[in-house]
Design an enzyme around this catalytic site. Structure first.
Site, PDB file in Angstrom:
ATOM      1  N   ASP A 111       0.809  -1.211   0.000  1.00 12.48           N
ATOM      2  CA  ASP A 111       0.000   0.000   0.000  1.00 12.48           C
ATOM      3  C   ASP A 111       0.845   1.266   0.000  1.00 12.48           C
ATOM      4  O   ASP A 111       2.067   1.221   0.159  1.00 12.48           O
ATOM      5  CB  ASP A 111      -0.945   0.006   1.208  1.00 12.48           C
TER       6      ASP A 111
ATOM      7  N   ASP B  18      -8.027  -3.994  14.477  1.00 10.90           N
ATOM      8  CA  ASP B  18      -9.399  -4.325  14.078  1.00 10.90           C
ATOM      9  C   ASP B  18      -9.434  -5.458  13.059  1.00 10.90           C
ATOM     10  O   ASP B  18     -10.450  -5.703  12.417  1.00 10.90           O
ATOM     11  CB  ASP B  18     -10.114  -3.095  13.523  1.00 10.90           C
TER      12      ASP B  18
ATOM     13  N   HIS C 147      -7.671  -5.805  10.210  1.00 12.17           N
ATOM     14  CA  HIS C 147      -7.490  -5.535   8.781  1.00 12.17           C
ATOM     15  C   HIS C 147      -6.116  -6.001   8.312  1.00 12.17           C
ATOM     16  O   HIS C 147      -5.135  -5.911   9.032  1.00 12.17           O
ATOM     17  CB  HIS C 147      -7.710  -4.052   8.453  1.00 12.17           C
TER      18      HIS C 147
ATOM     19  N   GLU D 109      -9.872  -2.328   5.469  1.00 11.49           N
ATOM     20  CA  GLU D 109     -10.539  -2.054   6.736  1.00 11.49           C
ATOM     21  C   GLU D 109     -11.762  -2.950   6.920  1.00 11.49           C
ATOM     22  O   GLU D 109     -12.202  -3.607   5.970  1.00 11.49           O
ATOM     23  CB  GLU D 109     -10.947  -0.581   6.781  1.00 11.49           C
TER      24      GLU D 109
END
Length: 263
Positions: free
Chosen positions: A72, A141, A143, A148
């Protein structure tokens, strides 16, 4: 899925680095084609990069025939921005090993046409025959890459908006100022990661324990994108003891005993 449980983050890094080196050497035995390696930025893989550098300096591995694709990049940050993932990778890894610059592939966060940039990235991955091994971390979380919660589990490289939680977590790289953290990124998709022949996810510390629980014991669902690893034929999570704290005792024992008998 394999779950490798080591005592400390340093031992996690050593296991991961050794595994990557073994995979590179294994491919070298059978073909002159390059080994294609997917890589993450962030704090978790730093120890693994340090160990890979050490192994390279010790003459145990060469990256001269390795092609890399990073996961990314922040939208709006030029490659030479000190907080870009381009800078992170060159400062922490690429400049310390013998990887060829022309073999390094990274998303351009400053691209004029981000949609085309993402499509071209997928095409470049296909052109080299796909990714042999994708290394990644996991967010609190759950991801993977910047997919996400509630991301499509078949998604490919695209533009994503970061959650407030991820922005807050990444503010430490921007002087703890959340206003400086870009709110959008270009990221490989869950489907892009799962298309790799092998996937290796790192998780260290108590803050990752919930994500490890959902990745190992939870249901396959798009709220916890790490759970997509459950359907991969060669998926591995490597974690330290603290990251296992929400697993059931029976699950912990099963994976510890399984790896013991595999050695």
């Amino acid at each position: 899925m394999r779950l490798i449980i080591e005592k400390t983050p340093v031992e996690v890094a050593k296991w991961a680095a050794r595994y990557i080196v073994e995979q590179i050497k294994q491919k070298e035995k059978f073909t002159p084609s390059p080994f294609v390696l997917g890589l993450p930025a962030g704090s978790t893989p730093l120890e693994t990069y340090r160990e890979l550098i050490r192994l390279h300096e010790a003459g145990e591995v060469s990256f001269a025939n390795v092609v890399t694709f990073n996961m990314d990049e922040y939208v709006g940050l030029a490659a030479d921005h000190p907080r870009s993932f381009h800078s992170y990778m060159w400062n922490n890894f690429f400049s310390r090993v013998d990887v060829r610059p022309e073999n390094v592939h990274m998303l351009d966060g400053a691209a004029e046409d981000p949609v085309k940039e993402c499509a071209d990235y997928e095409a470049r991955i296909a052109d080299v025959g796909g990714i042999d091994l994708f290394l990644g971390g996991v967010g609190e979380d759950g991801h993977i890459a910047f997919n996400e919660p509630f991301s499509s589990l078949t998604s490919r490289t695209r533009i994503k908006t970061l959650t407030p939680e991820t922005i807050a977590a990444n503010a430490r790289f921007f002087g703890d100022d959340e206003s400086l953290v870009p709110h959008t990124v270009l990221t490989v998709g869950v489907g892009t990661v799962l298309s790799a022949r092998k996937v290796l996810i790192l998780a260290t510390g108590r803050r990752k324990a919930r994500a490890v629980y959902h990745g190992v014991e939870g249901s396959y669902n798009h709220k916890w994108t790490i759970s997509a690893l459950q359907i991969h034929p060669n998926g591995i999570i490597v974690c330290d003891e603290e990251a296992t704290e929400q697993l059931r005792v029976g699950t912990y024992r099963y994976f510890k005993e399984s790896e013991h008998y595999c050695r």
